[in-house]
Scaffold this active site. Structure first.
Site, mmCIF file in Angstrom:
data_model
loop_
_atom_site.group_PDB
_atom_site.id
_atom_site.type_symbol
_atom_site.label_atom_id
_atom_site.label_comp_id
_atom_site.label_asym_id
_atom_site.label_seq_id
_atom_site.Cartn_x
_atom_site.Cartn_y
_atom_site.Cartn_z
ATOM 1 N N GLY A 6 0.820 -1.208 0.000
ATOM 2 C CA GLY A 6 0.000 0.000 0.000
ATOM 3 C C GLY A 6 0.849 1.251 0.000
ATOM 4 N N GLY A 7 1.617 1.420 -1.076
ATOM 5 C CA GLY A 7 2.566 2.541 -1.083
ATOM 6 C C GLY A 7 2.214 3.685 -2.006
ATOM 7 N N GLY A 17 2.044 4.848 3.566
ATOM 8 C CA GLY A 17 2.930 3.997 2.762
ATOM 9 C C GLY A 17 3.782 4.827 1.820
ATOM 10 C CE1 TYR A 23 -8.864 0.596 9.903
ATOM 11 C CE2 TYR A 23 -9.058 1.625 12.062
ATOM 12 C CZ TYR A 23 -8.360 1.440 10.880
ATOM 13 O OH TYR A 23 -7.168 2.089 10.669
HETATM 14 N N1 LIG Z 1 -5.001 7.713 8.322
HETATM 15 C C1 LIG Z 1 -5.326 7.393 9.571
HETATM 16 O O1 LIG Z 1 -5.923 8.182 10.295
HETATM 17 C C2 LIG Z 1 -4.899 6.061 10.111
HETATM 18 C C3 LIG Z 1 -4.924 5.874 11.508
HETATM 19 C C4 LIG Z 1 -4.549 4.645 12.015
HETATM 20 C C5 LIG Z 1 -4.174 3.622 11.175
HETATM 21 N N2 LIG Z 1 -4.169 3.815 9.816
HETATM 22 C C6 LIG Z 1 -3.755 2.689 8.967
HETATM 23 O O2 LIG Z 1 -2.701 3.138 8.133
HETATM 24 C C7 LIG Z 1 -2.602 2.277 6.982
HETATM 25 C C8 LIG Z 1 -2.405 3.141 5.756
HETATM 26 O O3 LIG Z 1 -3.540 3.955 5.608
HETATM 27 P P1 LIG Z 1 -3.482 5.457 5.068
HETATM 28 O O4 LIG Z 1 -4.146 6.292 6.091
HETATM 29 O O5 LIG Z 1 -2.140 5.811 4.589
HETATM 30 O O6 LIG Z 1 -4.548 5.320 3.865
HETATM 31 P P2 LIG Z 1 -4.492 5.560 2.303
HETATM 32 O O7 LIG Z 1 -3.940 6.905 1.979
HETATM 33 O O8 LIG Z 1 -5.866 5.219 1.873
HETATM 34 O O9 LIG Z 1 -3.465 4.467 1.775
HETATM 35 C C9 LIG Z 1 -3.792 3.098 1.788
HETATM 36 C C10 LIG Z 1 -2.869 2.396 0.842
HETATM 37 O O10 LIG Z 1 -3.163 0.988 0.910
HETATM 38 C C11 LIG Z 1 -3.439 0.518 -0.391
HETATM 39 N N3 LIG Z 1 -4.383 -0.575 -0.305
HETATM 40 C C12 LIG Z 1 -5.657 -0.561 0.162
HETATM 41 N N4 LIG Z 1 -6.185 -1.790 0.060
HETATM 42 C C13 LIG Z 1 -5.215 -2.584 -0.480
HETATM 43 C C14 LIG Z 1 -5.153 -3.940 -0.837
HETATM 44 N N5 LIG Z 1 -6.216 -4.754 -0.708
HETATM 45 N N6 LIG Z 1 -4.010 -4.413 -1.378
HETATM 46 C C15 LIG Z 1 -2.940 -3.613 -1.563
HETATM 47 N N7 LIG Z 1 -2.936 -2.311 -1.254
HETATM 48 C C16 LIG Z 1 -4.071 -1.802 -0.711
HETATM 49 C C17 LIG Z 1 -3.939 1.722 -1.174
HETATM 50 O O11 LIG Z 1 -3.699 1.580 -2.560
HETATM 51 P P3 LIG Z 1 -4.797 0.997 -3.593
HETATM 52 O O12 LIG Z 1 -6.077 1.698 -3.272
HETATM 53 O O13 LIG Z 1 -4.261 1.260 -4.943
HETATM 54 O O14 LIG Z 1 -4.866 -0.462 -3.341
HETATM 55 C C18 LIG Z 1 -3.045 2.821 -0.604
HETATM 56 O O15 LIG Z 1 -1.777 2.789 -1.209
HETATM 57 C C19 LIG Z 1 -3.860 1.423 7.008
HETATM 58 O O16 LIG Z 1 -3.538 0.131 7.479
HETATM 59 C C20 LIG Z 1 -4.771 2.152 7.984
HETATM 60 O O17 LIG Z 1 -5.674 1.272 8.612
HETATM 61 C C21 LIG Z 1 -4.517 5.017 9.273
#
Ligand SMILES: NC(=O)c1ccc[n+]([C@@H]2O[C@H](COP(=O)([O-])OP(=O)(O)OC[C@H]3O[C@@H](n4cnc5c(N)ncnc54)[C@H](OP(=O)(O)O)[C@@H]3O)[C@@H](O)[C@H]2O)c1
Length: 247
Positions: free
Chosen positions: A13-14, A19, A148
């Site tokens: 997920g980069g 990422g 979640y």
């Molecule tokens: N932002 C917050 O507030 C927050 C807080 C706590 C934890 N997190 C965690 O942080 C992590 C990253 O989230 P983010 O906030 O950076 O969100 P984001 O900007 O939506 O990025 C998520 C990334 O994961 C990829 N992804 C999603 N589903 C996937 C799959 N099935 N296979 C491969 N890649 C996948 C997406 O790319 P594609 O859509 O192209 O697949 C995207 O690159 C997650 O695990 C999330 O639960 C986020």
């Protein structure tokens, strides 16, 4: 800044958010970085911007994970840093949650994360670092995010088991648990922009430091855990949430 010259780092997920910021950080420190994602165009665009390698792979699909590990082995030999970051959010009360929503969240955040580690173990170098991206909701569940939260709580449990199983090879396994962080994640849950902003305003009020986290700060922690600085850390969950989970 830690030196990661010639280390091979895989980040699931980069193409956006945490990422993407971590790929940028590790690349700047000299690592060879591979990023994954489901959307071929988005992942290739991000890889071009960052000067890293893109491999399209869906973390919820075991055959994609196997193909990813096979390709990384063929192209890079072995892996020093594995950052299992891909994840999706999903909102709904327990009464409203459909089987489809439940499966989508669990398949990416938990099952997919578990099998990513499982399939990469044979190509992890002895002394490698594995980091799972968890969430502060793992330890402070709220209404509307039961599935979640449960996916991240269980992920932390896997993390601790993995730390014990892989310790004989000096492979360290940790997790980072951010609080609300500015990324694309909330724009993808199917709510309009105003509603998302409203939710975020309410959430920020609950953060003692009264601000959102930044993806760059999470990236720095992943870098720290994956470098020599984190050499005595394994089985730890690092909460980065501006004090939110203190209650
Ligand atoms: N932002 C917050 O507030 C927050 C807080 C706590 C934890 N997190 C965690 O942080 C992590 C990253 O989230 P983010 O906030 O950076 O969100 P984001 O900007 O939506 O990025 C998520 C990334 O994961 C990829 N992804 C999603 N589903 C996937 C799959 N099935 N296979 C491969 N890649 C996948 C997406 O790319 P594609 O859509 O192209 O697949 C995207 O690159 C997650 O695990 C999330 O639960 C986020």
């Amino acid at each position: 800044m830690e030196n990661l010259k010639n280390k091979t780092a895989v980040i699931t997920g980069g193409n956006s958010g945490i990422g993407y910021a971590t790929a940028k950080q590790l690349k700047e420190q000299g690592a060879n970085v591979i990023i994954t994602g489901r959307r071929k165009e988005a992942i290739e665009k991000a890889a071009l911007e960052l000067g890293v390698t893109a491999i399209t792979a869906d973390q919820s699909n075991i055959s994609d994970i196997e193909k990813l590990a096979t390709q990384v082995k063929a192209d890079f030999g072995s892996v020093d840093i594995l950052f299992i970051n891909a994840g999706i959010a999903g909102l709904g009360t327990i009464e409203q949650t459909t089987e489809e929503l439940y499966d989508n969240i669990m398949n990416v955040n938990l099952k997919g994360a578990f099998f990513t580690l499982s399939k990469f173990i044979p190509i992890l170098k002895d002394g490698a670092s594995v980091v799972f991206l968890s969430s502060n909701t793992a330890s402070m569940p709220g209404p509307g995010s039961s599935v979640y939260s449960a996916s991240k709580t269980a992920l932390n449990s896997f993390m601790r088991s993995a730390a014990l199983e892989l310790a004989p090879r000096k492979i360290r396994v940790n997790s980072v648990s951010p609080g609300p962080t500015q990324t694309e994640v909330m724009n993808k849950v199917g709510l309009d922009e105003t509603t998302v902003k409203g939710i975020m305003d309410v959430v920020v009020e609950k953060v003692p430091l009264k601000q959102m986290g930044r993806a760059e700060d999470v990236a720095k922690m992943v870098s720290y855990l994956s470098s020599d600085a984190g050499v005595f850390m394994t089985g730890a969950d690092v909460i980065m949430d501006g004090g939110m989970s203190l209650g």
